[in-house]
Design a protein around this motif. Structure first.
Motif, PDB file in Angstrom:
ATOM      1  N   LYS A  34     -13.571  18.376 -26.087  1.00 31.26           N
ATOM      2  CA  LYS A  34     -14.966  17.922 -26.091  1.00 31.26           C
ATOM      3  C   LYS A  34     -15.205  16.924 -24.971  1.00 31.26           C
ATOM      4  N   LEU A  35     -14.237  16.025 -24.849  1.00 28.15           N
ATOM      5  CA  LEU A  35     -14.372  14.982 -23.834  1.00 28.15           C
ATOM      6  C   LEU A  35     -14.478  15.611 -22.442  1.00 28.15           C
ATOM      7  N   LEU A  36     -13.616  16.572 -22.175  1.00 23.41           N
ATOM      8  CA  LEU A  36     -13.626  17.229 -20.872  1.00 23.41           C
ATOM      9  C   LEU A  36     -14.927  18.010 -20.689  1.00 23.41           C
ATOM     10  N   GLU A  37     -15.320  18.702 -21.738  1.00 26.01           N
ATOM     11  CA  GLU A  37     -16.534  19.503 -21.636  1.00 26.01           C
ATOM     12  C   GLU A  37     -17.744  18.644 -21.290  1.00 26.01           C
ATOM     13  N   SER A  38     -17.780  17.458 -21.864  1.00 33.55           N
ATOM     14  CA  SER A  38     -18.974  16.662 -21.605  1.00 33.55           C
ATOM     15  C   SER A  38     -18.876  15.849 -20.322  1.00 33.55           C
ATOM     16  N   ASN A  39     -17.668  15.683 -19.794  1.00 32.48           N
ATOM     17  CA  ASN A  39     -17.541  14.836 -18.612  1.00 32.48           C
ATOM     18  C   ASN A  39     -17.373  15.581 -17.295  1.00 32.48           C
ATOM     19  N   LEU A  40     -17.184  16.884 -17.384  1.00 33.73           N
ATOM     20  CA  LEU A  40     -16.928  17.615 -16.148  1.00 33.73           C
ATOM     21  C   LEU A  40     -18.059  18.584 -15.854  1.00 33.73           C
ATOM     22  N   ARG A  41     -18.265  18.824 -14.596  1.00 32.47           N
ATOM     23  CA  ARG A  41     -19.215  19.857 -14.192  1.00 32.47           C
ATOM     24  C   ARG A  41     -18.455  21.163 -14.052  1.00 32.47           C
ATOM     25  N   TYR A  42     -18.895  22.187 -14.671  1.00 32.86           N
ATOM     26  CA  TYR A  42     -18.206  23.466 -14.512  1.00 32.86           C
ATOM     27  C   TYR A  42     -19.100  24.600 -14.980  1.00 32.86           C
ATOM     28  N   ASP A  43     -18.688  25.785 -14.654  1.00 33.88           N
ATOM     29  CA  ASP A  43     -19.456  26.960 -14.996  1.00 33.88           C
ATOM     30  C   ASP A  43     -18.825  27.579 -16.240  1.00 33.88           C
ATOM     31  N   GLU A  44     -19.619  27.637 -17.312  1.00 32.15           N
ATOM     32  CA  GLU A  44     -19.049  28.104 -18.581  1.00 32.15           C
ATOM     33  C   GLU A  44     -18.536  29.534 -18.505  1.00 32.15           C
ATOM     34  N   LYS A  45     -19.139  30.292 -17.598  1.00 29.28           N
ATOM     35  CA  LYS A  45     -18.689  31.679 -17.499  1.00 29.28           C
ATOM     36  C   LYS A  45     -17.303  31.771 -16.853  1.00 29.28           C
ATOM     37  N   LEU A  46     -16.976  30.715 -16.121  1.00 30.29           N
ATOM     38  CA  LEU A  46     -15.718  30.774 -15.382  1.00 30.29           C
ATOM     39  C   LEU A  46     -14.589  29.986 -16.016  1.00 30.29           C
ATOM     40  N   LEU A  47     -14.945  28.936 -16.715  1.00 27.85           N
ATOM     41  CA  LEU A  47     -13.899  28.034 -17.167  1.00 27.85           C
ATOM     42  C   LEU A  47     -14.005  27.790 -18.663  1.00 27.85           C
ATOM     43  N   GLU A  48     -12.851  27.725 -19.288  1.00 26.57           N
ATOM     44  CA  GLU A  48     -12.845  27.449 -20.713  1.00 26.57           C
ATOM     45  C   GLU A  48     -11.733  26.449 -21.002  1.00 26.57           C
ATOM     46  N   PHE A  49     -11.974  25.579 -21.961  1.00 32.59           N
ATOM     47  CA  PHE A  49     -10.928  24.652 -22.369  1.00 32.59           C
ATOM     48  C   PHE A  49     -10.273  25.212 -23.609  1.00 32.59           C
ATOM     49  N   VAL A  50      -8.973  25.259 -23.598  1.00 34.34           N
ATOM     50  CA  VAL A  50      -8.264  25.865 -24.723  1.00 34.34           C
ATOM     51  C   VAL A  50      -7.374  24.820 -25.381  1.00 34.34           C
ATOM     52  N   PRO A  51      -7.565  24.577 -26.656  1.00 32.05           N
ATOM     53  CA  PRO A  51      -6.657  23.661 -27.361  1.00 32.05           C
ATOM     54  C   PRO A  51      -5.379  24.402 -27.741  1.00 32.05           C
ATOM     55  N   LEU A  52      -4.286  23.690 -27.784  1.00 33.59           N
ATOM     56  CA  LEU A  52      -3.012  24.340 -28.058  1.00 33.59           C
ATOM     57  C   LEU A  52      -2.213  23.429 -28.977  1.00 33.59           C
ATOM     58  N   GLN A  53      -1.642  24.002 -30.026  1.00 31.57           N
ATOM     59  CA  GLN A  53      -0.858  23.133 -30.904  1.00 31.57           C
ATOM     60  C   GLN A  53       0.595  23.084 -30.470  1.00 31.57           C
ATOM     61  N   LEU A  54       1.160  21.909 -30.626  1.00 36.14           N
ATOM     62  CA  LEU A  54       2.483  21.656 -30.057  1.00 36.14           C
ATOM     63  C   LEU A  54       3.575  21.597 -31.092  1.00 36.14           C
ATOM     64  N   MET A  55       3.198  21.737 -32.341  1.00 35.68           N
ATOM     65  CA  MET A  55       4.166  21.556 -33.420  1.00 35.68           C
ATOM     66  C   MET A  55       5.437  22.339 -33.119  1.00 35.68           C
ATOM     67  N   ASP A  56       5.235  23.590 -32.794  1.00 30.58           N
ATOM     68  CA  ASP A  56       6.371  24.434 -32.491  1.00 30.58           C
ATOM     69  C   ASP A  56       6.401  24.649 -30.984  1.00 30.58           C
TER      70      ASP A  56
END
Lengths: 100, 893
Positions: free
Chosen positions: B697-719
């Motif tokens: 969320k933080l990145l999405e609101s603070n960066l300029r980018y084109d939604e069609k081109l860029l996506e932020f993906v969360p990843l879990q690290l447990m394993d």
């Protein structure tokens, strides 16, 4: 509105010119937009109201600014992102802002 | 070509067997009979053709050196075994046969393809067919030897008159004179200075020359000139010089020669060694495979050296251990050649066709022409995993292990087992993309570190290091930073390793001629330390425990498994019927504590109360436990094999269960994503839902980018293993720009710590990354619609590669601005040339070129692949514009 673009050989900017002309038409703006190589700028600058440089000739900015200032013409470098993506609309807006 | 030469050429084509009259020939060539007749008589008078009196008089080409003309020449024999050389050999023959003294020719080709040797072959051929006399000189001159002293070079070539300059105490013949009546071979002709090339013009045109200091005497010599260069002649030789070389022969590189010819070459070189040693050499099949597949940038020359080194090592062993056969095994092969085995699987089919798949061994005899197949006895068979296992089975069977226990399609297991092993080594496969310079460097580093740290580093570390240095080099030259997040703690915790790492950093700096930041030492330290730790990490695999009712059942199955897989990995507990299950539970918990880890424990049981053990152990130890409620030897083998390879508990469980069902469960296929954005930034946290989502969320609101081109993906690290494989999958699908994580998941990706993102420090950096990649993606799209003659997306990719090569050779990375401009410029240039438009003139080209000759030839050279691919010709002006990008790169504000 006369916008002069300049890059290494007038090669890549000519693509941008097409895009800008299109953007100008959409805006209903009458504009003469053309591209020349860095060496030819002196012969064309008198007909221009704004001079924009391709990012790869940024090194000419100081020199061009002098040429432009002497005639009261604003000179600046196009944002590399807009240039690379051939974003005619943005570059046109940039030119218009400079002119103001 | 003059008419008389033309006629002679025609007769040559006919060969000495066909005799023609002047009338026939005139008709055939569409010339007047009188002219042809005159020319034929002239040729006859010159002694170049034979005449048979009669009506009409017949003419035919002279049978040069009679018997030899029809006999096979060395060149013909060469063509037989080297199909890729056939055209080149025809060219060479034509050059020799061309009247009156043969044609000057230029041999092109990479280092080590055999240019000098080919020149020698040309000479041999000329002698064989009688064009040159027996004992005709073959004079070799390497222009590089005197490149710094043109005066000396010219006097070497053309000779000196006494007193021409101080030190010229007597008349001396030059090489041109020594080569009179033969061939002069000028190697590395691109190093021949312009004035030298000019003197050669005259000689090539008229056959005359003067010794240095001579004015009155004009000497003449009959010399066929053969030249060789590794460079592109267009850029390295004067145009006027090139024009005088009618024949250009390009020798193929080792890769271009193909596998079959390479095989022939390898065996030939071994045979030469056998001849040299005067004894038979046995070569194991894997050695041949390695030599066929390894990366050999310096072509045949290098191949030869590497094989000689290998033979030398085998010979040393042969002597010192007093063996009775000289056997070359894979241990004798230099490390970089061994890497070939890792590439061998890419050529499986070709290799199978060439050398077969059964383990065979090659034998070359010093005298024999062909190498013979030779099946080895099993004594030496323990070379590969496969053979080891085969041996093991044999032993087990001998020990009376029942057939039933081996009944399951064992072969199936072994093949998958072997595959598994390959996957593990796969990291080494990277050697293909690693610069040999770096591999050597790493070998040095490892040697140094091993001596200082008094321990042996594993192969894995060597590959890892090589890969790491390679990527660091690329990152740094792209101006990316290397920051080690915990540099200080590393420095304190591993003082000794850190000191070694610092020295290694210096070695790297020296070898690669670049400055490294201190963070690099932090990473190297981790490599030296990690080697021990990674072994611990290896223990972080799923434990396998088998418990069954009855005495000895579990133990037997586990025993077979462990023997087959050569391990002690799986554990067994028997539950004799009279035993209290609680006692066994105690025992199970104890064993689970030993072999269980955070990765979990897999329990294979047969029935009853044992099914409940899983839950109890899970609670007791706090580690995940899965229970497979049926068990047989194949189950245990599969479970152990998978677990050893580091698969997750879920994976191992699923696979083992699927055997029971007789069919392999298809992995649930994920629906193909619809139009995934091409770019992505990955944010991680332990759960994948807490701070990762927050970061997103933080990145999405603070960066300029084109939604069609860029996506932020969360990843879990447990394993971690799972996180890594997910990340790998992401990387395959799209460009991952960077990771925000406190844990280093992937050394190739730029990683920002959460702190830096939260406090905003990393944001501008990330923004720039986004801008850059977005610009590329968009550029591709706009080029697609705007270029008329070529495909925008292809040309952009090719231009990127081309510019990257230039940057690499110049050791200079273009700044973002210039780079965007340069890409666009070159793409448009190609398109324009393709459309037949004229080049734009470059102002002040001549002085510009004079000032930047080196740069010119380099850029011209690197543009060549583009020119070839798109079939365009770059003018000097075009090249100048491209040079300019690099010249002014640094002047950019």
């Amino acid at each position: 509105m006369n916008i002069l673009l300049c890059c290494a050989a007038g090669m890549s900017t000519s693509l941008l010119v097409q895009k800008m002309e299109q953007a100008a038409r959409e805006k209903g703006l009458e504009a003469k937009i053309w591209a020349v190589s860095a060496d030819e700028v002196k012969q064309h600058i008198d007909q221009a109201q704004v001079l924009l440089l391709g990012p790869q000739v940024r090194y000419k900015l100081a020199e061009m600014k002098k040429v432009g200032e002497a005639r009261g013409i604003p000179v600046d470098v196009i944002s590399p992102v807009d240039y690379g993506s051939l974003n005619g609309k943005k570059v046109l807006e940039f030119a218009l802002r400079l002119k103001q | 070509m003059k008419r008389v030469d033309f006629i002679y050429q025609k007769l040559l084509e006919f060969g000495p067997a066909k005799k023609v009259s002047a009338g026939e020939l005139a008709e055939l060539l569409g010339l007047s009979r009188a002219n042809v007749s005159g020319d034929l008589n002239r040729l006859w008078k010159e002694g170049r053709i034979e005449k048979e009196e009669g009506r009409p008089t017949l003419f035919y080409v002279k049978q040069a050196n009679d018997s030899l003309y029809l006999a096979q020449t060395a060149l013909d024999r060469l063509a037989k075994t080297n199909k890729s050389l056939i055209t080149r050999i025809e060219q060479a023959k034509a050059a020799v046969l061309y009247p009156p003294r043969g044609m000057h020719c230029l041999i092109l080709g990479e280092t080590g393809v055999g240019k000098s040797w080919f020149a020698g072959m040309i000479h041999e051929f000329a002698v064989d067919i009688g064009r040159l006399e027996k004992g005709a000189p073959f004079v070799v001159f390497n222009c590089a030897d005197y490149a710094n002293n043109p005066q000396l070079l010219i006097s070497q070539l053309f000779g000196v008159k006494k007193g021409a300059y101080t030190g010229a105490e007597m008349d001396r013949k030059g090489l041109v004179e020594k080569a009179d009546g033969g061939i002069l071979f000028l190697d590395e002709v691109h190093r021949l200075p312009a004035e030298g090339q000019e003197i050669f013009f005259t000689f090539m045109d008229k056959g005359t020359f003067r010794r240095v200091g001579e004015t009155e005497v004009e000497r003449s010599a009959q010399v066929q000139i053969v030249m060789a260069t590794t460079e592109n002649p267009e850029s390295s030789l004067l145009k006027t010089f090139m024009r005088r070389i009618p024949m250009v022969i390009k020798l193929p590189s080792l890769v271009e020669r193909g596998m079959e010819e390479r095989f022939g070459l390898v065996m030939e070189i071994f045979r030469e060694e056998a001849f040299r040693l005067g004894r038979e050499i046995q070569i194991s099949s894997s050695v041949v495979q390695a030599f066929l597949c390894y990366h050999c940038p310096n072509n045949i020359g290098q191949l030869k050296t590497d094989i000689q080194l290998t033979c030398a090592s085998a010979y040393a062993e042969f002597i010192s251990l007093k063996k009775n056969v000289l056997h070359v095994s894979i241990q004798d092969v230099p490390h970089h050649v061994k890497q070939g085995l890792l590439l061998a699987k890419d050529y499986r089919q070709e290799l199978a066709e060439l050398i077969g798949t059964e383990h065979k061994c090659f034998v070359v005899q010093p005298s024999q022409e062909e190498s013979v197949w030779f099946d080895r006895e099993s004594e030496n068979a323990a070379n590969s995993v496969y053979e080891k296992i085969e041996q093991k089975i044999y032993e087990l069977q001998n020990q009376g292990v029942s057939e039933e226990e081996l009944e399951y399609d064992i072969e199936h297991y072994f093949t998958t087992f072997i595959k598994g092993v390959h996957q593990r080594i796969n990291k080494g496969d990277m050697a293909r993309i690693i610069d040999p310079v770096i591999i050597h460097l790493v070998e040095d580093i490892v040697r140094y570190a091993e001596a200082k740290l008094e321990k042996i580093l594993s192969q894995k570390v060597i590959f890892g290091l090589a890969l790491h240095i390679q990527t660091s080099k690329e990152r740094l030259s792209q101006g990316k930073q290397i920051v080690h997040p915990h540099l200080n703690s590393v420095r304190l915790k591993y003082k000794k390793e850190f000191a070694v790492a610092l020295e290694c950093v210096r070695m790297i700096e020296e070898a690669l001629l670049m400055d490294l930041p201190i963070g690099e030492a932090g990473y190297l330290t981790m490599f030296f330390v990690l080697d021990d730790e990674s072994m611990q990490e290896e223990r972080e695999t799923v434990g396998v425990l088998v418990i069954t009712h009855g005495s000895g059942g579990a133990t037997a199955m586990v025993d077979v498994t462990n023997r087959l897989l050569v391990t002690e990995y799986a554990r067994a507990i028997d539950l004799p019927l009279e035993e209290d299950s609680l006692v066994v539970l105690e025992q199970a918990i104890k064993t689970a504590r030993e072999i269980g880890s955070a990765a979990g424990l897999l329990l294979l049981v047969d029935m009853g109360s044992l099914l409940g053990f899983g839950e109890i152990i899970e609670k007791e130890l706090g580690i995940p436990v899965k229970v497979v409620p049926m068990v047989s030897t194949p189950h245990v083998i599969e479970a152990t094999r998978k677990a050893m390879l580091g698969h997750t508990l879920d994976d191992v469980y699923r696979d083992v269960v699927s055997i029971s069902m007789g069919v392999r469960e298809e992995l649930p296929r994920e629906a193909p994503d619809k139009a995934v954005p091409a770019l992505t930034i990955v944010a991680t946290c332990l759960s994948g839902e807490g701070s990762a989502l927050f970061l997103k969320k933080l990145l999405e609101s603070n960066l300029r980018y084109d939604e069609k081109l860029l996506e932020f993906v969360p990843l879990q690290l447990m394993d971690k293993a799972q996180a890594k494989s997910k990340l790998k999958k992401l990387k395959q699908e799209r460009t991952v720009l960077c990771i925000v994580s406190n844990y280093m998941l992937d050394r190739d990706l730029r990683c920002y710590s959460m702190d830096d993102v939260v406090n905003g420090e990393a944001l501008s950096d990330i923004q720039q990354l986004i801008d850059l990649e977005e610009a590329y993606v968009k550029m591709k799209e706009s080029l697609k619609e705007h270029l008329k003659m070529v495909k925008g997306q292809d040309v952009l990719d090719d231009v990127r590669t081309c510019v990257a090569r230039m940057e690499e050779r110049l050791g200079d990375k273009l700044l973002f601005d210039t780079r965007i401009g340069a890409y666009l410029h070159i793409c448009c240039l190609v398109d324009r040339l393709k459309a037949g438009e004229r080049s734009v003139a470059y102002t002040d080209k001549v002085p510009f070129l004079a000032e930047n000759r080196k740069l010119y030839s380099l850029i011209r050279h690197e543009l060549q692949p583009l020119a070839d691919k798109y079939d365009v010709v770059f003018s000097e002006d075009d090249v100048c514009f491209v040079m300019n990008f690099f010249i002014h790169n640094k002047t950019l504000a």
